[in-house]
Design a protein around this motif. Structure first.
Motif, short mmCIF file in Angstrom:
data_model
loop_
_atom_site.label_atom_id
_atom_site.label_comp_id
_atom_site.label_asym_id
_atom_site.label_seq_id
_atom_site.Cartn_x
_atom_site.Cartn_y
_atom_site.Cartn_z
N ARG A 159 0.39 -0.97 -0.06
CA ARG A 159 -0.19 0.35 0.15
C ARG A 159 1.00 1.30 0.02
O ARG A 159 0.67 2.14 -0.95
CB ARG A 159 -1.35 -0.16 1.32
CG ARG A 159 -2.23 -1.40 1.26
CD ARG A 159 -3.16 -0.45 2.51
NE ARG A 159 -2.67 -0.10 3.03
CZ ARG A 159 -2.82 -1.59 4.17
NH1 ARG A 159 -3.57 -2.33 4.20
NH2 ARG A 159 -1.77 -1.77 5.48
N LEU A 160 2.13 1.10 1.13
CA LEU A 160 2.95 1.90 0.73
C LEU A 160 3.28 2.84 -0.50
O LEU A 160 3.96 3.97 -0.80
CB LEU A 160 3.42 2.27 1.88
CG LEU A 160 3.16 1.75 3.23
CD1 LEU A 160 4.44 1.96 4.74
CD2 LEU A 160 2.32 3.52 3.69
N LYS A 161 3.82 1.53 -1.41
CA LYS A 161 4.67 1.37 -2.62
C LYS A 161 3.95 2.06 -3.40
O LYS A 161 4.25 3.18 -3.95
CB LYS A 161 5.23 0.36 -2.98
CG LYS A 161 5.74 0.55 -3.90
CD LYS A 161 6.23 -0.89 -4.73
CE LYS A 161 7.37 -1.10 -4.90
NZ LYS A 161 6.42 -1.00 -6.82
N VAL A 162 2.71 1.59 -3.69
CA VAL A 162 1.53 2.36 -4.44
C VAL A 162 1.07 3.77 -3.87
O VAL A 162 1.48 5.00 -4.63
CB VAL A 162 -0.01 1.75 -3.86
CG1 VAL A 162 -0.92 2.20 -4.82
CG2 VAL A 162 0.36 0.35 -4.22
N PHE A 164 -6.93 7.19 -10.23
CA PHE A 164 -7.92 6.07 -10.97
C PHE A 164 -6.91 5.08 -10.43
O PHE A 164 -6.73 4.01 -10.57
CB PHE A 164 -8.52 6.71 -12.12
CG PHE A 164 -9.38 7.61 -11.79
CD1 PHE A 164 -10.48 6.85 -11.95
CD2 PHE A 164 -8.61 8.99 -11.94
CE1 PHE A 164 -11.52 7.50 -12.52
CE2 PHE A 164 -10.21 9.74 -12.18
CZ PHE A 164 -11.65 8.98 -12.89
N GLU A 165 -6.07 5.80 -10.77
CA GLU A 165 -4.65 4.62 -10.52
C GLU A 165 -4.39 3.81 -9.04
O GLU A 165 -4.18 2.40 -9.24
CB GLU A 165 -2.89 5.23 -10.64
CG GLU A 165 -1.93 3.53 -11.18
CD GLU A 165 -2.27 2.88 -11.87
OE1 GLU A 165 -1.55 1.58 -10.91
OE2 GLU A 165 -3.17 2.66 -12.73
N ILE A 166 -4.62 4.59 -7.83
CA ILE A 166 -4.30 4.57 -7.10
C ILE A 166 -5.60 3.29 -6.63
O ILE A 166 -5.62 2.42 -5.69
CB ILE A 166 -4.60 5.58 -5.93
CG1 ILE A 166 -3.47 6.28 -5.86
CG2 ILE A 166 -5.39 5.06 -4.62
CD1 ILE A 166 -3.29 7.32 -5.29
N ALA A 167 -7.00 3.91 -7.23
CA ALA A 167 -7.80 2.60 -7.31
C ALA A 167 -8.16 1.35 -8.18
O ALA A 167 -8.19 0.67 -7.15
CB ALA A 167 -9.86 3.71 -7.62
N ARG A 168 -7.61 1.16 -8.83
CA ARG A 168 -7.02 0.45 -9.58
C ARG A 168 -6.47 -0.51 -8.67
O ARG A 168 -6.55 -1.74 -8.46
CB ARG A 168 -6.54 -0.34 -11.23
CG ARG A 168 -6.75 -0.75 -12.09
CD ARG A 168 -5.67 -0.78 -12.95
NE ARG A 168 -4.77 -0.46 -12.78
CZ ARG A 168 -3.60 -1.69 -12.83
NH1 ARG A 168 -3.92 -2.75 -13.02
NH2 ARG A 168 -2.48 -1.55 -12.18
N GLN A 169 -4.99 0.17 -8.52
CA GLN A 169 -4.31 -1.02 -7.40
C GLN A 169 -5.25 -1.40 -6.01
O GLN A 169 -4.99 -2.76 -5.21
CB GLN A 169 -3.03 -0.22 -6.54
CG GLN A 169 -1.99 0.07 -7.80
CD GLN A 169 -1.56 -1.32 -8.58
OE1 GLN A 169 -1.08 -1.89 -7.94
NE2 GLN A 169 -0.65 -0.43 -9.92
N ASP A 170 -5.98 -0.30 -5.40
CA ASP A 170 -6.64 -0.42 -4.35
C ASP A 170 -7.97 -2.39 -4.55
O ASP A 170 -7.67 -2.93 -3.71
CB ASP A 170 -7.43 0.51 -3.68
CG ASP A 170 -7.86 0.48 -2.65
OD1 ASP A 170 -7.36 0.28 -1.63
OD2 ASP A 170 -8.69 1.38 -1.81
#
Length: 726
Positions: free
Chosen positions: A642-645, A653-659
């Motif tokens: 999570r911290l890396k993302v 949007f990219e954070i949401a995809r990784q989430d």
């Protein structure tokens, strides 16, 4: 027949005899029997959604155990659960190091010890010397040789046959053992077979085109897989039977969403035409020009509001993209048509932020804005409710108090729900219900309010395709000009002194007497305890006052009285407070342009969406802003990911995809689907080909075979479809 959808990865239908034949044979051999569950157990099963035969039939295993073979004790591998058969040769209760039942059983020349730390007196008699046991579990090798602790066992006779299929393990609830749930599922399968209900809801031509296995064969195989089926394909859910089930689940979801949308489109709503009177004046009063993305979203919403059926649109955009202004334009369009608008927010801080901002913009234009929350004094609340009911109020802003009993609108035309995922299904429906039948005195039919939902948590495309298929979506995908990028830093809490010094430098006044920047210090949620979180915030507040004697330090948390909280926030907005110590109540709704430094303590405990929202509280002015994620070592693997993302990405949007990849759709959606069935079997990232095919197949079925569509929905969702209208 028109072209039907295709799937990228597929498996050909099985050439084996279908489960219809197997199930009919089983039904003859074992006619339906009385219910295997008691009333108490029935209630417990109903609580997890298991009521009718189809609920049980589609309650598929979460894993399997292989009881089709007997393993010798000497051949047991560490960490691998196996089935063993042995004869009891010794039985005693020992008291060191604690009271326990110790049983020794022999398999040929090998002896295994069985230890039961919790046992009943009847077990001591049951496990008598000479009895033969089938044991299932992992064997551990210690100083005393092979042993098993609390193994699953059953008494057998020599030569008793082993099962012919892998043993399914089901998700269950307290008080319901696997044997009971297996019997209930067997009974449901037999009942459905006896009724002839196990036919395939998909037309044969469609099934063949999509290269999907037979439905009945898939269900029975997954419940009772023969030993020849590779366990890996069952566990990884790549078996053709699993692919058929996942497709059917996705198809049911798509059908339900599209039927809900069609039903909504058939209803009546007031036409809120684009008169461009109040809306034009509102735009002219703004101290900035709308971005292209804001204008595009506003136009999409304006078109929907002018239609004669209820709008249900999701407005999503990253933190600070300007969703509130777009929502205010929609409210102005409703108001200039003679209707009321309501804006509901999940917290008082966010609701008051909206109230201050929008009343400041709309009141000078002659719009009456009313504030309604649960914390208002009785007299103020009565006055607000009376103004809303009389129609004097044109825009009502508040929390969940807006949909409580006793609150009625004269003619609500638009309901706006901010941070919609924080409200449950019932809450959102309750607000919209305030409009039904209350529109116009001369209306010939009940009308519904238009609904606009807003979210600062961007929805990944696959999630939108699946869970938001019934909504129109507007996206604000650009930030207003002049925003400076936020620098994100990861710092271990062992370097706390460096962080404190950075706050001192940022907030100290200039040599010319000008005030410095402002900062947030966010305290963590510890062990899911609000009490501990509160204590952490209070302790930090006291420490910061000592650490920064030259700065004014403020404290805000969820248990403060609204008036106290508002006073602190007003002082922070006015720069009378330079450092604000807070819990995560400031995650949304705080907009202070002079705040340029955010410290998030114990960031490893927080989710991606929450960290991104908190980071968005800074970077709202021209100053270079920074977010410091302070973590405590050691950091677990998921927290590290999570911290890396969050460190590497600023695009919501990219954070949401990784989430979504890290957490799955259920947690990502929060409360939006409260009460509605989330996907149990399909993975919308891994099964994107099935999702695409299900979308296309749902369109084809609704157009060409509505009876099959209804049958499929009844099988998969039953009475739960009503939640989808939220």
């Amino acid at each position: 027949m028109p072209a039907t959808p295709t799937i990228k990865k597929s498996s050909a239908p099985s050439s084996k005899p279908t489960a219809k034949t197997k199930a009919h044979t089983a039904a003859k051999a074992a006619p339906p029997v009385a219910s295997p569950v008691t009333t108490s157990v029935t209630q417990k099963l109903a609580a997890i959604g298991l009521r009718g035969d189809w609920d049980f039939a589609l309650h598929l295993p979460i894993r399997y155990e292989d009881e089709t073979r007997i393993t010798r004790i000497r051949d047991a591998l560490p960490g691998v659960a196996c089935q063993f058969e042995a004869e009891i040769i010794h039985n005693e209760i020992t008291y060191r190091p604690r009271r326990q039942l110790v049983v020794q059983a022999q398999d040929g020349d090998d002896v295994i010890s069985l230890r039961f730390l919790n046992f009943y007196g009847s077990q001591v008699k049951q496990l008598a010397v000479g009895k033969r046991l089938r044991l299932f579990g992992e064997v551990k090798h210690g100083f005393c040789g092979a042993e098993m602790v609390h193994p699953r066992y059953k008494l057998v006779a020599a030569g008793d046959p082993v099962p012919e299929a892998l043993t399914p393990v089901y998700a269950t609830t307290a008080g319901v053992v696997q044997l009971v749930i297996r019997k209930a599922i067997d009974k449901a399968l037999a009942n459905l077979t006896a009724k002839g209900a196990f036919d395939d809801a998909l037309p044969e031509t469609l099934r063949q085109k999509l290269r999907l296995n037979d439905f009945a064969d898939s269900v029975v195989t997954l419940h009772r897989p023969p030993p020849s089926v590779p366990q890996a394909s069952l566990m990884e859910r790549t078996h053709p039977g699993w692919r058929r089930i996942k497709f059917d689940e996705l198809l049911a979801q798509q059908l339900a969403m599209k039927k809900a949308r069609a039903a909504r489109d058939a209803k009546s709503a007031p036409r809120l035409a684009t008169k461009n009177k109040l809306t034009k004046a509102f735009k002219a009063a703004l101290p900035f020009a709308l971005t292209h993305a804001q204008q595009r979203a506003a136009n999409e919403i304006a078109t929907d509001l002018a239609a004669p059926h209820p709008m249900q649109r999701l407005l999503q955009g990253d933190v600070g993209s300007g969703k509130t202004v777009v929502a205010a334009l929609a409210a102005a369009q409703a108001i200039e048509n003679g209707f009321q608008a309501a804006l509901m927010a999940p917290t008082e801080i966010l609701a008051e932020q909206h109230y201050r901002k929008l009343s400041g913009l709309l009141a000078p234009l002659g719009v009456t804005v009313t504030w309604l929350t649960g914390s208002l004094k009785a007299k103020e609340k009565r006055e607000a409710i009376a103004e809303i009911a009389a129609g004097t109020t044109q825009l009502a802003i508040g929390t969940h108090a807006l949909f409580q009993d006793g609150v009625s609108f004269a003619n609500l035309g638009l309901a706006i729900v901010d941070e919609q995922h924080r409200f449950g299904v019932g809450q959102r429906l309750a607000l919209r219900e305030k409009a039904r039948g209350k529109m116009q005195a001369n209306a010939t039919e009940s009308q519904e309010a238009h609904q606009l939902m807003m979210s600062a948590t961007p929805i990944p495309r696959t999630l939108s395709m699946s869970y938001f298929a019934d909504l129109d979506v507007s996206v604000i995908d650009e930030l207003p000009p002049g925003r400076t990028p936020i620098v994100t830093k990861l710092i271990a809490d062992s370097r706390r002194d460096e962080v404190i010094e950075r706050i001192r430098l940022a907030c100290q006044p200039g040599l010319d007497g000008t005030k410095g920047a402002q900062a947030y210090w966010v305290c963590p949620l510890i062990e899911e305890s609000e009490t501990l979180q509160l204590q952490t915030a209070v302790d930090t507040y006291v420490n910061m006052q000592t650490t920064f004697p030259d700065l004014k330090v403020g404290l805000v948390h969820g248990r403060m009285k609204p008036t106290e909280k508002n006073e602190v926030m007003a002082a922070f907005v006015a720069n009378d407070i330079q450092l604000l110590v807070a819990t995560t109540v400031i995650e949304v709704g705080v907009d202070v342009s002079n705040a340029s430094l955010m410290v998030i303590e114990h960031a490893e405990r927080m989710g991606l969406s929450q960290m991104h929202q908190l980071r968005g509280r800074v970077g709202r002015g021209a100053k270079q802003s920074m977010c410091i994620l302070m973590y405590h070592q050691p950091v677990g693997q998921i927290a590290r990911a999570r911290l890396k993302v969050i460190f590497e990405n600023t695009d919501g949007f990219e954070i949401a995809r990784q989430d979504l990849l890290l957490r799955g759709p259920g947690e990502h959606l929060g409360a939006r689907q409260s009460g509605a069935p989330l996907l149990r079997f399909a993975d919308i990232e891994r099964d994107i080909d099935l999702l695409e095919a299900a979308r296309n197949a749902s369109d084809w079925l609704l157009k060409h075979d509505s009876m099959a569509a209804d049958k499929h929905l009844a099988r998969w969702l039953g009475s739960r479809q009503h939640y989808l209208k939220a």
